[in-house]
Design a protein around this motif. Structure first.
Motif, mmCIF file in Angstrom:
data_model
loop_
_atom_site.group_PDB
_atom_site.id
_atom_site.type_symbol
_atom_site.label_atom_id
_atom_site.label_comp_id
_atom_site.label_asym_id
_atom_site.label_seq_id
_atom_site.Cartn_x
_atom_site.Cartn_y
_atom_site.Cartn_z
ATOM 1 N N HIS A 1 44.476 50.248 30.930
ATOM 2 C CA HIS A 1 43.979 48.919 31.252
ATOM 3 C C HIS A 1 42.626 48.708 30.575
ATOM 4 O O HIS A 1 41.658 49.428 30.844
ATOM 5 C CB HIS A 1 43.836 48.740 32.759
ATOM 6 N N ASN B 1 39.575 45.839 28.985
ATOM 7 C CA ASN B 1 38.916 44.543 29.167
ATOM 8 C C ASN B 1 39.049 44.026 30.600
ATOM 9 O O ASN B 1 39.334 42.850 30.840
ATOM 10 C CB ASN B 1 39.484 43.509 28.189
ATOM 11 N N VAL B 2 38.868 44.936 31.555
ATOM 12 C CA VAL B 2 38.884 44.537 32.971
ATOM 13 C C VAL B 2 37.481 44.079 33.334
ATOM 14 O O VAL B 2 36.554 44.893 33.435
ATOM 15 C CB VAL B 2 39.341 45.713 33.865
ATOM 16 N N ARG B 3 37.316 42.805 33.526
ATOM 17 C CA ARG B 3 35.995 42.250 33.827
ATOM 18 C C ARG B 3 35.676 42.265 35.313
ATOM 19 O O ARG B 3 34.521 42.359 35.697
ATOM 20 C CB ARG B 3 35.912 40.827 33.288
ATOM 21 N N GLU B 4 36.677 42.169 36.147
ATOM 22 C CA GLU B 4 36.449 42.121 37.590
ATOM 23 C C GLU B 4 36.428 43.542 38.150
ATOM 24 O O GLU B 4 37.260 43.925 38.978
ATOM 25 C CB GLU B 4 37.525 41.280 38.262
ATOM 26 N N THR B 5 35.459 44.327 37.679
ATOM 27 C CA THR B 5 35.378 45.715 38.126
ATOM 28 C C THR B 5 34.916 45.838 39.575
ATOM 29 O O THR B 5 35.053 46.912 40.172
ATOM 30 C CB THR B 5 34.408 46.486 37.222
ATOM 31 N N TYR B 6 34.390 44.780 40.129
ATOM 32 C CA TYR B 6 33.938 44.841 41.523
ATOM 33 C C TYR B 6 35.102 45.047 42.478
ATOM 34 O O TYR B 6 34.916 45.475 43.628
ATOM 35 C CB TYR B 6 33.191 43.549 41.890
#
Length: 409
Positions: free
Chosen positions: A52, A54-59
């Motif tokens: 996976h 370019n996962v931007r919502e790592t929160y």
């Protein structure tokens, strides 16, 4: 790649999916396909070969911190386990030292008339040791809190409650990590190859599964999916399209009693994705079969899942599995040395569709021949009647012509 003679600029072909390259000559595509190795979607050990990016919502990983810690590798999990305890001990040790420093306990060390917050606390090291004793409830009895320190009592309550939470969280995390059913899946084995051969007069795709442990998998079930890229009629390219392969869902054969190795069979019929695939065309296909075995671990009741896959080169046409079960004196014995072995058998190389058409033709010779003979006989009779009518008509015309000639004479 094309290059203009007068210009050094190189024009490159756009990177399109293979199925969408309609303007590239077929020979070039065949060379590219033969040189390129088929990339697995699921590896033989069951791990998915997907990363996976370019996962931007790592929160979102932090919102489910427990699952995040369980999914980490062991070295990171142990590092976090030690780090959490060390940080809490150091933090509360610093708080105990700060209270002693503010109250002046460190300036009255050895003064019997002074009542400190914590007896025998003479520096940061002793405060750190008292923090460990408080959180782990060891209590050696040398350093104890006095009743003349209300701020120390409050800190003691906070550390006790927070220490219990840390213990519950980290010990629970380690327990789940140790008892994960993934380790149980290591003893569930799949055959190295899948085979295609005849069974009960029908072409079937088969593979073998087995369980190495004596403790059985409860409510075991098997599923299979075909992973193959496709292009729709509208021109949409779907990479890694998933198609269900029926391995007994309609009849209940997908519910396994996995005591000894079993051969899972998929009948290739008109509803199968292999309906029009022959032995020659199978070698040219770029496909992957993913098999999934699920069930509950009898000892813990936790759900376990084991996975494996078969690419085109691992699907053997015209082979069967060697038997592994023998009857001994009072029991059945499984020979796992022959678990992956296969042997060649007589199997038609045509597709299941062509085989069904040939079978249907061979079953109709009686009725088909009688009807054809009757129709042929009817055609012959009609032709004879037409010839006789033409002959009669010609004779009549000849008689009329002769009569007219005689009258003229």
């Amino acid at each position: 790649m094309e290059q203009d003679v007068e210009s050094p600029i190189t024009i490159r072909q756009p990177k399109l999916p293979k199925q969408a390259r309609e303007d590239i000559p077929k020979q070039l595509v065949d060379k590219e396909t033969s040189k390129r190795k088929i990339q697995r979607y699921v590896r033989k050990d069951g791990k998915c070969n997907v990363h996976h990016g370019n996962v931007r919502e790592t929160y979102r990983y932090l919102t489910d911190i427990f699952t995040t810690l369980v999914d980490l590798k062991w070295r990171f999990n142990l590092f976090i386990f030690v780090l959490v305890y060390t940080v809490t001990w150091l933090f509360f040790g610093f708080m105990w030292w700060l209270i002693a420093y503010i109250r002046g306990d460190l300036d009255h060390i050895g003064d019997d008339k002074w009542t400190p917050c914590v007896n025998n606390l003479n520096g940061f090291v002793s405060a750190f040791l008292f923090s460990i004793e408080t959180e782990t409830t060891i209590g050696y009895g040398y350093r104890v809190i006095t009743d003349k320190c209300p701020e120390g009592i409050v800190l003691l309550l906070v550390q006790s409650v927070l220490g219990s939470i840390v213990n519950a969280f980290m010990v629970g995390c380690m327990f789940v990590k140790i008892s994960q059913p993934k380790k149980r899946a290591e003893t569930l084995v799949f055959s190295t190859n899948a085979v295609i051969s005849m069974r009960d007069g029908r072409l079937c795709l088969m593979f073998r599964v087995g369980d190495l442990r004596n403790s059985h998998i409860v409510e075991a079930s098997i599923r299979a999916k075909l992973i193959k890229s496709k292009q729709t009629k509208e021109g949409e390219f779907i990479p890694l399209n998933q198609t269900d392969i029926n391995v007994g869902y309609d009849t209940g054969d997908d519910r396994l009693f996995l005591v000894s190795p079993l051969i899972i069979c998929h009948e290739i019929n008109q509803h199968s994705p292999f309906w029009e695939i022959s032995k020659a065309s199978l070698a040219k296909e770029e496909l992957e079969i993913v098999v999934i075995l699920e069930g509950m671990v009898e000892a813990t009741g936790m759900t376990c899942q084991a996975r494996s896959s078969y690419v085109t080169s691992e699907i053997k046409w015209g082979y069967r599995f060697t038997p592994v079960l023998t009857l001994e004196d009072g029991f059945y014995e499984v020979d796992y040395n022959s678990f992956h072995e296969i042997y060649e058998t007589n199997t038609p190389s045509c597709s299941a569709k062509e085989l069904a058409e040939m079978t249907s033709r061979s079953r109709l010779p009686l009725t088909w021949s009688v009807a054809s003979k009757l129709s042929q006989q009817g055609i012959l009779d009609a032709e004879d009647e037409a010839q006789e009518k033409n002959k009669d008509q010609a004779e009549r015309n000849g008689d009329i012509a002769n009569m007219e000639n005689e009258s003229k004479v």
